[in-house]
Scaffold this motif. Structure first.
Motif, PDB file in Angstrom:
ATOM      1  N   ARG A  44       0.830  -1.211   0.000  1.00 35.81           N
ATOM      2  CA  ARG A  44       0.000   0.000   0.000  1.00 35.81           C
ATOM      3  C   ARG A  44       0.860   1.255   0.000  1.00 35.81           C
ATOM      4  NH1 ARG A  44      -4.420  -0.264   4.318  1.00 35.81           N
ATOM      5  NH2 ARG A  44      -2.702   0.598   5.459  1.00 35.81           N
ATOM      6  N   ALA A  45       1.928   1.212   0.782  1.00 37.53           N
ATOM      7  CA  ALA A  45       2.812   2.389   0.841  1.00 37.53           C
ATOM      8  C   ALA A  45       3.415   2.667  -0.531  1.00 37.53           C
ATOM      9  CB  ALA A  45       3.914   2.163   1.865  1.00 37.53           C
ATOM     10  N   MET A  46       3.676   1.600  -1.289  1.00 40.77           N
ATOM     11  CA  MET A  46       4.257   1.776  -2.628  1.00 40.77           C
ATOM     12  C   MET A  46       3.292   2.476  -3.574  1.00 40.77           C
ATOM     13  SD  MET A  46       7.337   0.827  -3.247  1.00 40.77           S
ATOM     14  CE  MET A  46       7.273   0.557  -5.013  1.00 40.77           C
ATOM     15  N   ARG A  47       2.006   2.426  -3.233  1.00 39.70           N
ATOM     16  CA  ARG A  47       1.017   3.068  -4.111  1.00 39.70           C
ATOM     17  C   ARG A  47       0.929   4.571  -3.890  1.00 39.70           C
ATOM     18  NH1 ARG A  47      -3.778  -1.465  -3.784  1.00 39.70           N
ATOM     19  NH2 ARG A  47      -2.672  -3.021  -4.974  1.00 39.70           N
ATOM     20  N   ASP A  48       1.621   5.063  -2.890  1.00 33.68           N
ATOM     21  CA  ASP A  48       1.617   6.505  -2.622  1.00 33.68           C
ATOM     22  C   ASP A  48       2.130   7.236  -3.858  1.00 33.68           C
ATOM     23  OD1 ASP A  48       2.197   9.072  -1.881  1.00 33.68           O
ATOM     24  OD2 ASP A  48       3.078   8.538   0.063  1.00 33.68           O
ATOM     25  N   PRO A  49       1.319   8.146  -4.426  1.00 32.41           N
ATOM     26  CA  PRO A  49       1.727   8.801  -5.672  1.00 32.41           C
ATOM     27  C   PRO A  49       3.035   9.575  -5.526  1.00 32.41           C
ATOM     28  CG  PRO A  49      -0.484   9.492  -5.001  1.00 32.41           C
ATOM     29  CD  PRO A  49       0.013   8.559  -3.948  1.00 32.41           C
ATOM     30  N   ALA A  50       3.375   9.973  -4.306  1.00 39.11           N
ATOM     31  CA  ALA A  50       4.607  10.747  -4.134  1.00 39.11           C
ATOM     32  C   ALA A  50       5.850   9.884  -4.361  1.00 39.11           C
ATOM     33  CB  ALA A  50       4.648  11.324  -2.724  1.00 39.11           C
ATOM     34  N   ILE A  51       5.692   8.577  -4.221  1.00 36.91           N
ATOM     35  CA  ILE A  51       6.849   7.690  -4.422  1.00 36.91           C
ATOM     36  C   ILE A  51       6.935   7.307  -5.899  1.00 36.91           C
ATOM     37  CG2 ILE A  51       7.717   5.360  -3.921  1.00 36.91           C
ATOM     38  CD1 ILE A  51       6.753   5.718  -1.076  1.00 36.91           C
ATOM     39  N   GLN A  52       8.088   7.612  -6.531  1.00 43.24           N
ATOM     40  CA  GLN A  52       8.229   7.286  -7.951  1.00 43.24           C
ATOM     41  C   GLN A  52       8.677   5.847  -8.162  1.00 43.24           C
ATOM     42  OE1 GLN A  52      10.783  10.865  -8.327  1.00 43.24           O
ATOM     43  NE2 GLN A  52      10.041  10.810 -10.423  1.00 43.24           N
ATOM     44  N   PHE A  53       9.636   5.421  -7.329  1.00 46.05           N
ATOM     45  CA  PHE A  53      10.181   4.069  -7.452  1.00 46.05           C
ATOM     46  C   PHE A  53      10.407   3.500  -6.063  1.00 46.05           C
ATOM     47  CE2 PHE A  53      11.675   6.539 -11.051  1.00 46.05           C
ATOM     48  CZ  PHE A  53      11.262   5.769 -12.119  1.00 46.05           C
ATOM     49  N   GLY A  54      10.379   2.169  -6.022  1.00 42.75           N
ATOM     50  CA  GLY A  54      10.764   1.520  -4.776  1.00 42.75           C
ATOM     51  C   GLY A  54      12.259   1.247  -4.809  1.00 42.75           C
ATOM     52  N   THR A  55      12.842   1.073  -3.637  1.00 44.20           N
ATOM     53  CA  THR A  55      14.241   0.647  -3.606  1.00 44.20           C
ATOM     54  C   THR A  55      14.469  -0.250  -2.407  1.00 44.20           C
ATOM     55  OG1 THR A  55      16.559   1.344  -3.593  1.00 44.20           O
ATOM     56  CG2 THR A  55      15.032   2.796  -2.463  1.00 44.20           C
TER      57      THR A  55
END
Ligand SMILES: Cc1cc2nc3c(=O)[nH]c(=O)nc-3n(C[C@H](O)[C@H](O)[C@H](O)COP(=O)(O)OP(=O)(O)OC[C@H]3O[C@@H](n4cnc5c(N)ncnc54)[C@H](O)[C@@H]3O)c2cc1C
Ligand code: SF4
Ligand code: SF4
Length: 1001
Positions: free
Chosen positions: A941-952
């Motif tokens: 769910r946190a990865m769906r935050d629009p402010a986050i462009q990519f995961g790492t």
């Protein structure tokens, strides 16, 4: 299972919708708590609701089987242990029923921490704060009338109870609160309750003088039944009895609590903590006598021994606590106004340091992170003691004394004299402001002399308690360790308690032997003393004569051949768990067991696994069961994430115990289909990369995935990574990286492992590019094999050992030639540094372990030594960073995240949602897929935050989960470094194409 247990299990399964277990593993898992006792119940019942509770009570009454209620099983006095049916409320009766104004209604299995997280949404909390709040259940908080550091502000649980729903020993259910004492059905329509209240009121009225006379003078008391303040007149001068308050604190001996409505209080806007340091324990105790008059919310005292342990576990403590402090008071003030809070603390400091010259120094903690660290300290002190190594352990049996606060300084002297006379040392922690003293003598209960000392120590110590008007239990209860002494404490009042018990429970069904007992058990009976027996095929284990006899009498039990290197420490490892239950936490600020987190049942907890292995090595459980499905299913509830090993106060190595258990199973039964395939991913990848285009196409078509799920159990819904057409090892050969370097200066051997070799060749290229940019020569040994962690995690130990031996051979040679080993996969680094030494008992394995680094850790260490190139190009990126469990298990901090923060324009947001839920190949399997998604849902769910462009993240399995519910790629920090160094422009292309895609969607 014996015929009696079998019959009871069948009967109860027919009567209840909840779970019933009477088999050996379950009854042994529930045979202990955090006390020094062990008693195996006949069976375990996990009711789903009120009707199940009524049914089990009815059945138990008919069959004359005792009932022992249980929450999290963290009692320190064996309060929930017994030989009857254990009713575990924590599994299925954990619903918060509702909130209304300043009250909340809960089922008994709701965990206090969970309740407070819920209440925080309304700006409220439950006031009493036992240190085990993260795991203790509300049924137990009420049954034991718990309190904690904040007693001065909120008192104990009984002050907060409005009413409760209870089941009585005749299975009748009733609401209890403040009840009129009456025969009038208009005032109370329930005839059973009218009768109960009337009989109790008569008894209390009759014995009023005795009740008053024998009431301890300590401010807190958790012994016997609370009769002194429950009967009074209401506004209209009618008699009323607070039945709820009388049942609170009765340790499950009077009624079972099935629901409760409780008062809540607003969360204070401001809090502050001050530490005061003393050169004498007594000076601290004298100062604490002012705590109440100073209006403090908490005033706890910590002794020198615990302070020195505390310094070792947290930098905050190490910085703030001077080494020469003999004792420390930790005081807390709360309020609506920040100034008032600070003034309150300063007042205490001025009085104790300047005026009375009792304290020699102080430290104020007002900043949020420091405040949290010190508030946690009081919760961590007792568990921290279990880190002390050696046969003598802090032993809870006289751990709950309470005396009038004014008597505490004098009592501490008396206490030390008794300890000295017995030549025993102890640690002290006290809620000194209200006179509650937690003392744990260091004893070795396997030594008969120390076991004998328990009785005489308790006898003499309690004499001193009685002399100052104290009580032998202030907040933990009587249980098995203190019921013996209750008659002594209360004299003739004990017979009044006996009458109360008879009124509620005439047939002694509920928790017999606790509080009321015709013949109380001596405190040295049913001790959880431990000796390994002859099951271990280890000639160095010495048996006691009794156990030798037992082993000889059971010749059909085969010795247990061990698969891991234990160095004779398996018994000690299994026995190191003290049952504190901290591994049952679901709190978001801990990483404890991801499996327990989404399936919170006892068998999923790390503690259960230690209990089972202890039962095996002590001969209580037939080791042959390790080859059976029932134990395998429990062992499979460990995914080798290592988080419990890190966070357990006693550092019990549960993952190693479980690999041993799985190895025993695999040795007899082999691997299941899915495990067989998943442990051969290297061969699968080699084969499918030959036809990479077709393989990738097939792996992403619905029907192939359906087939894969049906045939080998790989979850159809799981996104799988694409296979590369050529492995990195092959590419490395072409680039001559597989030859040792001739360059001088820094050099590393890159341990590639499975994922970077076959699925993310770009990552391997990035490692080489980043190292070379920093003038570090990279050597890729061509004979290296994948680490074998996937085999180890499922118990295929023999094959994992072969792999380890081959890898160690080539890696050790490289280390001798001056190479350091780096891994881009944290799991591989953990395997080389930690697991190989459990597989191979040789110096080369230890040499490899000492020279292996996770790649970002290696680079970060270069940075700390001022050797890392910092010529990064700025990037405009917002990344969501997830710290993988296996990186955390390496105890190196968060080096990848730190490196990313060196790049200008990179905004790294830490996603703190615990384990990703993938746990290696666990989340790939059909049977685990949903559980894995549930465990990793916070992260997804946190990865769906629009402010986050990519995961790492550094971990390939966590990457799969992070990409599961979103189109955003997750990229290894090394690739971002390579991009910022300008040494891998192809990554820029990847990022920009994904950014466009993201913008379009
Ligand atoms: C490290 C450590 C620190 C601790 N610190 C504190 C502290 O600060 N303050 C404190 O008060 N205690 C403390 N304790 C003691 C203990 O953890 C608490 O008393 C806790 O409330 C026990 O909760 P539990 O759910 O584990 O109960 P269990 O051990 O499972 O049960 C406790 C008792 O409650 C009864 N019970 C449970 N559910 C019901 C029910 N539904 N109906 C009737 N009876 C029921 C059981 O029969 C038993 O008598 C500490 C323990 C440890 C190990
Ligand atoms: S495994 Fe550790 S945390 Fe869990 S109960 Fe045992 S000692 Fe406590
Ligand atoms: S290693 Fe992980 S999964 Fe296994 S018991 Fe410990 S915390 Fe749970």
């Amino acid at each position: 299972m014996d015929p009696q247990r079998e019959r009871i299990q069948a009967d109860l399964r027919g009567l209840l919708s909840g779970e019933v277990f009477c088999d050996d593993p379950f009854t042994l898992m529930y045979a202990s708590d955090a006390s020094v006792y062990q008693m195996r119940p006949l069976g375990v019942v996990r009711p789903r609701g009120l009707s199940d509770v009524q049914a089990v009570v009815r059945y138990a009454a008919e069959q004359s089987i005792p009932i022992h209620a249980r929450g999290a099983g963290t009692g320190l006095a064996g309060e929930s242990l017994g030989p009857g049916l254990m009713v575990d409320f924590s599994r299925s009766m954990r619903r918060i029923v509702g909130i209304s104004g300043d009250t909340v209604t809960v089922q008994p299995g709701v965990v206090l921490g969970q309740l407070n997280r819920y209440l925080a949404g309304f700006g409220r909390q439950f006031g009493p704060d036992p240190a085990t709040g993260g795991v203790t259940t509300m049924g137990s908080v009420l049954a034991l009338d718990n309190s904690g550091s904040n007693w001065l502000r909120h008192g104990s649980a009984r002050k907060q109870v409005v009413n409760m729903q209870v089941v009585l020993a005749d299975s009748e259910t009733m609401e209890v609160g403040c009840q009129p004492v009456t025969d009038d059905p208009h005032r109370d329509a329930n005839p059973r309750r009218r009768d109960l209240v009337r009989r109790l009121a008569e008894l209390i009225d009759r014995e009023q003088a005795l009740i008053k006379e024998r009431q301890p003078k300590a401010w807190v008391n958790r012994c016997g039944y609370h009769l002194y303040d429950v009967l009074h007149d209401d506004k209209e001068h009618h008699r009323e009895l607070d039945l709820a308050r009388l049942i609170v604190g009765s340790e499950g001996t009077l009624a079972l609590i099935t629901q409760a409505t409780l008062r809540t209080v607003p969360i204070p806007k401001h809090r502050g903590i001050a530490l005061l340091f003393f050169d004498k324990l007594e000076s601290a105790a004298i100062a604490a006598t002012d705590a109440q008059s100073l209006g403090l919310a908490a005033c706890d005292l910590i002794d020198r021994r615990i302070l020195s342990l505390a310094r070792d576990i947290d930098d905050h403590y190490a910085r703030a606590i001077p080494r020469d402090a003999e004792a420390m008071l930790i005081i807390e003030q709360q309020g609506e106004d920040e100034r008032d809070v600070i003034d309150g603390l300063q007042q205490a400091i001025i009085r104790w340091q300047r005026r009375q010259r009792l304290a020699f120094g102080f430290h104020m903690a007002l900043a949020p992170d420091e405040l949290d660290a010190f508030r946690r300290l009081t919760r961590r002190v007792s568990p921290t003691l279990y880190r002390v190594q050696g046969a003598e352990r802090p032993t809870p049996f006289v751990e709950d004394i309470a005396v009038p606060p004014q008597a505490l300084p004098d009592f501490l002297v008396r206490l030390q004299n008794v300890l000295k006379a017995h030549q025993v040392t102890a640690s002290f922690f006290a809620h000194a402001g209200h006179g509650q003293l937690h003392v744990r003598p260091f004893l070795n209960l396997a030594d008969p002399n120390d076991a004998r000392k328990m009785q005489s120590l308790a006898d003499e110590l309690y004499e001193e308690v009685f002399k100052v008007g104290g009580t032998i239990s202030g907040e933990h209860g009587s249980g098995l360790s203190r019921t013996w002494f209750l008659r002594k404490q209360f004299g003739p009042l004990y017979d009044v308690f006996r009458e109360v018990k008879r009124i509620f429970d005439p047939h002694n069904l509920f928790n017999p032997g606790k509080v009321i007992a015709d013949v109380p058990q001596p405190i040295t009976k049913n001790l959880r003393t431990f000796q390994p027996n002859g099951m271990l095929a280890d000639p160095t284990v010495v048996l006691s004569p009794v156990l030798e006899e037992a082993a000889a009498a059971t010749p059909d039990i085969k010795p247990l051949e061990l698969y891991l290197v234990w160095d004779n420490k398996l018994p000690a490892t299994a026995n190191a768990c003290n049952g504190c239950g901290r591994c049952r936490t679901q709190s978001p600020d801990a990483r404890m067991c991801p499996i327990f987190r989404f399936a919170p049942s006892e068998e999923a907890s790390p503690r259960a696994k230690a209990n089972l292995m202890r039962a095996v090595v002590s001969g209580q459980l037939d080791p042959a069961l390790l080859a059976k499905d029932e134990l395998k299913q429990i062992a499979d509830l460990c995914v080798n994430c290592h988080q419990c090993r890190l966070e357990c106060p006693a550092a019990v190595d549960i993952p190693k115990l479980m690999i041993e258990a799985k190895a025993q199973f695999v040795a007899s039964n082999g691997l299941g289909t899915a495990d067989w395939v998943l442990t051969r991913l290297d061969s699968v990848a080699r084969w499918s990369s030959r036809f990479a285009t077709v393989s990738n196409w097939l792996l992403h078509t619905r029907w192939t995935r359906w087939l894969l799920e049906k045939a080998i159990g790989i979850a159809q819904g799981r996104k799988l990574p694409r296979i590369a057409s050529s492995s990195f090892l092959r590419r490395a050969e072409k680039r001559r990286l597989t030859r040792p370097t001739r360059r001088t200066g820094g050099k590393v051997l890159y341990f590639v492992d499975l994922y970077a070799n076959w699925y993310d060749v770009e990552l391997a290229e990035a490692l080489v590019a980043v190292m070379e940019h920093n003038n570090i020569a990279v050597y890729v040994h061509p004979q290296q094999l994948p680490s074998g962690m996937n085999r180890l995690a499922v118990g295929d130990v023999e094959r994992a050992r072969d792999i380890a031996a081959r890898n160690v051979r080539v890696l050790a040679e490289a280390v001798r030639q001056g190479y350091e080993i780096v891994c881009t996969e944290p799991t591989a680094a953990l395997c080389l540094t930690h697991e190989y030494t459990d597989l191979l008992d040789d110096d080369d394995a230890r040499l490899v372990a000492a020279h292996t680094h996770e790649a970002c850790t290696y680079l970060w260490q270069m940075h700390e030594a001022g050797k890392l190139e910092l010529n990064f190009q700025p990037l405009n990126l917002t990344l969501g960073y997830h710290l993988p469990c296996h990186l955390r298990a390496l105890e190196v901090g968060s080096p990848g995240e730190n490196l990313l923060r060196l790049i200008r324009g990179v905004n790294v947001r830490r996603i703190e949602r615990g384990c990703s839920g993938m746990a290696g190949t666990f989340g790939l399997k059909r049977e685990n897929y949903r559980a894995s998604l549930r465990a990793g849902w916070g992260l997804i769910r946190a990865m769906r935050d629009p402010a986050i462009q990519f995961g790492t993240t550094e971990c390939s399995a966590c990457k799969i989960q992070m990409e599961q519910g979103t189109a955003k790629p997750t990229i290894h920090p090394l690739k971002i470094l390579a991009l910022a160094y300008g040494v891998m422009p192809e990554i820029e292309l990847l990022l920009s194409s994904r950014s466009e895609e993201l913008t379009v969607t």
